[in-house]
Design an enzyme around this catalytic site. Structure first.
Site, PDB file in Angstrom:
ATOM      1  N   LYS A 193     -12.834   9.984  -1.829  1.00  0.00           N
ATOM      2  CA  LYS A 193     -11.495  10.284  -1.335  1.00  0.00           C
ATOM      3  C   LYS A 193     -11.673  11.250  -0.162  1.00  0.00           C
ATOM      4  CE  LYS A 193      -6.907  11.814  -2.724  1.00  0.00           C
ATOM      5  NZ  LYS A 193      -6.293  10.904  -1.738  1.00  0.00           N
ATOM      6  N   ASN A 240       1.942   3.814  -0.748  1.00  0.00           N
ATOM      7  CA  ASN A 240       1.555   5.150  -1.180  1.00  0.00           C
ATOM      8  C   ASN A 240       1.699   6.151  -0.059  1.00  0.00           C
ATOM      9  OD1 ASN A 240      -1.109   6.573  -0.204  1.00  0.00           O
ATOM     10  ND2 ASN A 240      -1.474   4.366  -0.103  1.00  0.00           N
ATOM     11  N   LEU A 243      -3.234  12.902   1.443  1.00  0.00           N
ATOM     12  CA  LEU A 243      -4.606  13.433   1.420  1.00  0.00           C
ATOM     13  C   LEU A 243      -4.775  14.661   0.535  1.00  0.00           C
ATOM     14  CD1 LEU A 243      -5.894  13.067   5.113  1.00  0.00           C
ATOM     15  CD2 LEU A 243      -6.020  11.427   3.246  1.00  0.00           C
ATOM     16  N   CYS A 267      -5.057   7.822   8.567  1.00  0.00           N
ATOM     17  CA  CYS A 267      -4.155   8.035   7.431  1.00  0.00           C
ATOM     18  C   CYS A 267      -2.731   8.169   7.952  1.00  0.00           C
ATOM     19  CB  CYS A 267      -4.527   9.279   6.634  1.00  0.00           C
ATOM     20  SG  CYS A 267      -3.306   9.622   5.343  1.00  0.00           S
ATOM     21  N   ILE A 295      -9.028  -2.667   7.239  1.00  0.00           N
ATOM     22  CA  ILE A 295      -7.971  -1.846   7.812  1.00  0.00           C
ATOM     23  C   ILE A 295      -7.551  -0.739   6.843  1.00  0.00           C
ATOM     24  CG2 ILE A 295      -7.047  -3.695   9.234  1.00  0.00           C
ATOM     25  CD1 ILE A 295      -4.873  -4.207   7.186  1.00  0.00           C
ATOM     26  N   GLY A 345      -2.915  -3.651  -0.826  1.00  0.00           N
ATOM     27  CA  GLY A 345      -2.851  -4.727  -1.813  1.00  0.00           C
ATOM     28  C   GLY A 345      -2.848  -6.098  -1.160  1.00  0.00           C
ATOM     29  N   GLY A 375      -8.746  -4.705   2.708  1.00  0.00           N
ATOM     30  CA  GLY A 375      -7.311  -4.951   2.776  1.00  0.00           C
ATOM     31  C   GLY A 375      -6.954  -6.024   1.766  1.00  0.00           C
ATOM     32  N   THR A 429      -7.124  -1.114  -3.550  1.00  0.00           N
ATOM     33  CA  THR A 429      -6.059  -1.142  -4.551  1.00  0.00           C
ATOM     34  C   THR A 429      -6.471  -1.846  -5.848  1.00  0.00           C
ATOM     35  OG1 THR A 429      -4.481  -1.095  -2.748  1.00  0.00           O
ATOM     36  CG2 THR A 429      -3.631  -1.808  -4.867  1.00  0.00           C
TER      37      THR A 429
END
Lengths: 314, 309
Positions: free
Chosen positions: A46, A70, A74, A132, A202, A228, A254, A277
């Site tokens: 992360k 989402n 961060l 982001c 992406i 997703g 992606g 996802t």
């Protein structure tokens, strides 16, 4: 017959081309009950920032048709705590570790983070999260009347950040790109020119979902990033476009849910893929794709995954 | 909450039954020995209700009951080592779940999260917990009531006529359960609680049964009539209700544990989507606000720890 799944991302050698997408795998520990982490091609953490970030107010996620919005913002413990608390587990796994970093301000923060990570031998590569969509401070004020822009929405800003980080680390450098642009190939080329070893694409597509009765957005921040299977065709198209324009490897992602969707990305030009996802839904997706790729290659008498990369017939 | 170190499992689990108990309310029994063996009240499971991508995400459901039997007994039984979930078919996910038939398999992850911290002291008339259920929040409290009773009855009180007298000479008290529902049709598990020896009081939003108003108002009313301090409050329900219960319990200094509902993307602690704001102490001992994951640190939180928005 021996199947070769090994790929190279810059100087980074991966045993197989299946990685995880930043932000969907935590710092790997949560997944140890579900999969053998050693089987992964690479682990991407992360995103880490210099200072701890509390993240955005909830609600932060909502489900959409075949997708997920989402806006986490961060949330992360910052580099110091990351090194103290998260790295000890990560460094023991024994697969290439890619640390994703982002800036709350300018390219200076990327440089400071990269300098710190450069000294850690177990960090195999650095991923620049310049895309982001959920933090204001990751964005750069525009000179014109437009208010904010992501770094990865501007080729010059992208070039500057990549160049600056390239100057302070010899580790493999991956630049993660935003799909929220008119022409993603310009940005990919800017990153390539500045010396990135690979591009990852992406990141999420900007989206919004509304609670009709209340007349309010379902996500507290209003807009959010869509991921997703809903975004997969956009991602595959972008990988193909970028593949035609750059020589460096592409890490494609992606909406990858299974082997068949992973194969689309290889055919379009990805040297490696990342599961995002899908980790939330089936924590074993990565492992299932690795064995699925082996079976696919064997069945089709393909000796090396590299034969598939960019093999699109068009 | 105490960290419960049960390993979270992902497994294909067989549907034993899926019964429409009334209106849109369903009770599904799933064979899941590993989960049933270690699950604690307040923990949840995360279910993939269909194989496709619609709906995309799993659905978190709290564990309503478990029927765990040791292997020696289960060999003769068809229904064994299962978990029971109570749900309302209100959205895409739960509607699909309501159509799943016995013999089909569901992908279930669990038991997840941290459950209720169970008070192991014996009940007395002036020492008893209150369980407060709002709407579907009733589901996990039945499991909790079962566990509380189990714990208490291990410290077996001697029988004296119809009343139970504890070893300390006090009369055994009953758990008080307050059930809040929209209308009388939505009242869940009244009989189950009664069968567990609980005293049950009801509130409905429309006044069609019991106290008219929210169950938090009923709680306030009950507390003002109490001659003693309840030992603990355990509650589960919508956020606004829990916020009000939290206010009441903090005011009266009653330790309260609240099980929160939240939208979850992953349910395994990685997406950071289901957070609530809590007080926490930093390294220097100062209080710092931070976000805490409902799926991992929760779903049960101590009331005075939560910072309500």
């Amino acid at each position: 017959m021996g199947i070769n799944l090994k790929v190279k991302i810059g100087k980074l050698q991966l045993n197989n081309p299946v990685m995880v997408a930043s932000g969907t795998f935590g710092y790997a520990e949560e997944f140890k009950d579900f999969i053998d982490l050693k089987k992964l091609g690479a682990i991407v953490t992360k995103t880490i920032t210099l200072k701890p970030r509390m993240g955005n107010p909830p609600p932060r996620t909502c489900e959409t048709p075949a997708g997920l919005l989402n806006s986490i913002g961060l949330e992360n413990p910052g580099i110091d705590k990351f090194i103290q608390e998260k790295l000890p587990f990560l460094r023991k796994i024994g697969v290439p570790l890619i640390v994703s970093i982002a800036s709350e301000g300018d390219s200076e923060e990327f440089v400071s983070l990269a300098r710190r990570l450069d000294k850690i031998p177990e960090v195999s590569a650095i991923e620049l999260n310049i895309s982001c969509p959920n933090i204001k401070s990751n964005q750069k004020p525009e000179t014109s009347n437009q208010s904010y822009k992501l770094i990865s929405q501007d080729p010059n800003s992208t070039y500057e950040v990549v160049k600056a980080v390239r100057g302070v680390t010899k580790k493999a450098l991956i630049t993660k790109l935003s799909p929220n642009v008119t022409d993603i190939t310009e940005i990919a080329q800017a990153a390539e020119a500045a010396g990135t070893d690979a591009v990852a694409l992406i990141n999420t597509l900007m989206g919004m979902s509304i609670e009709v009765k209340a007349g309010r957005p379902k996500i507290a921040m209003g807009t959010a990033g869509l991921s997703g299977p809903a975004i997969r065709p956009v991602a595959v198209r972008m990988v193909w476009e970028v593949y035609k324009k750059v020589k460096i490897p592409i890490i494609g992602m992606g909406g990858i849910m299974d082997t068949s969707s992973a194969l689309e990305f290889f055919i379009a030009g990805s040297s490696a893929i990342a599961v995002g996802t899908a980790n939330f839904i089936n924590p074993r997706t990565t492992i299932e794709i690795i064995s699925g790729l082996e079976k696919y290659l064997a069945r089709n008498k393909i000796k090396d995954i590299k034969e598939l990369i960019g093999s699109l017939k068009i | 909450m105490p960290k419960i170190k049960s390993k979270v499992k992902s497994q294909k689990s067989k549907v034993i039954s899926n019964r429409n108990i009334k209106d849109n309310y369903f009770e599904i029994i799933i064979e899941a020995p590993e989960i049933a063996k270690s699950a604690q009240p307040g923990q949840f499971v995360n279910i993939k209700v269909s194989d496709g991508i619609e709906p995309l995400l799993r659905r978190p459901l709290s564990i309503h009951r478990i029927s765990y039997q040791p292997p020696a007994i289960s060999r003769q039984q068809r229904i064994k080592n299962s978990i029971v979930l109570l749900y309302e078919a209100v959205g895409k996910g739960t509607e699909i779940l309501s159509q799943r038939r016995p013999g089909e398999f569901l992908d279930v992850i669990g038991p997840s999260g941290n459950g209720f911290n169970i008070d192991r002291r014996p009940l007395t008339v002036d020492y008893r917990p209150i369980l407060i259920a709002g709407g579907m929040g009733t589901a996990p409290l039945v499991f909790l009531a079962e566990k509380l009773r189990e714990v208490k009855s291990k410290k077996a009180p001697a029988k004296a006529g119809s009343r139970q007298i504890l070893s300390n000479g006090r009369e055994k008290g009953k758990m008080l359960v307050l059930i809040g529902a929209r209308t009388r049709k939505d009242i869940l598990c009244e009989e189950e609680f009664k069968n567990l020896g609980c005293e049950v009081k009801i509130s409905t939003d429309d006044g069609s049964r019991g106290f008219k108003g929210y169950v938090s108002d009923l709680l306030a009313k009950e507390l003002s009539a109490f001659s003693y301090q309840p030992s603990a409050i355990y509650a589960c329900g919508p956020k606004l209700l829990l916020k009000e219960i939290s206010r009441i319990s903090c005011e009266r200094n009653i330790p309260a544990q609240l099980s929160l509902e939240s939208h979850m993307a992953c349910g395994i602690g990685v997406c950071m989507g289901c957070v609530i704001k809590v007080k926490s102490k930093n390294a220097k001992g100062k209080t710092d606000d931070k976000y805490s994951r409902v799926c991992k640190e929760g779903p049960v939180f101590v009331a005075n720890q939560i910072l309500w928005e």
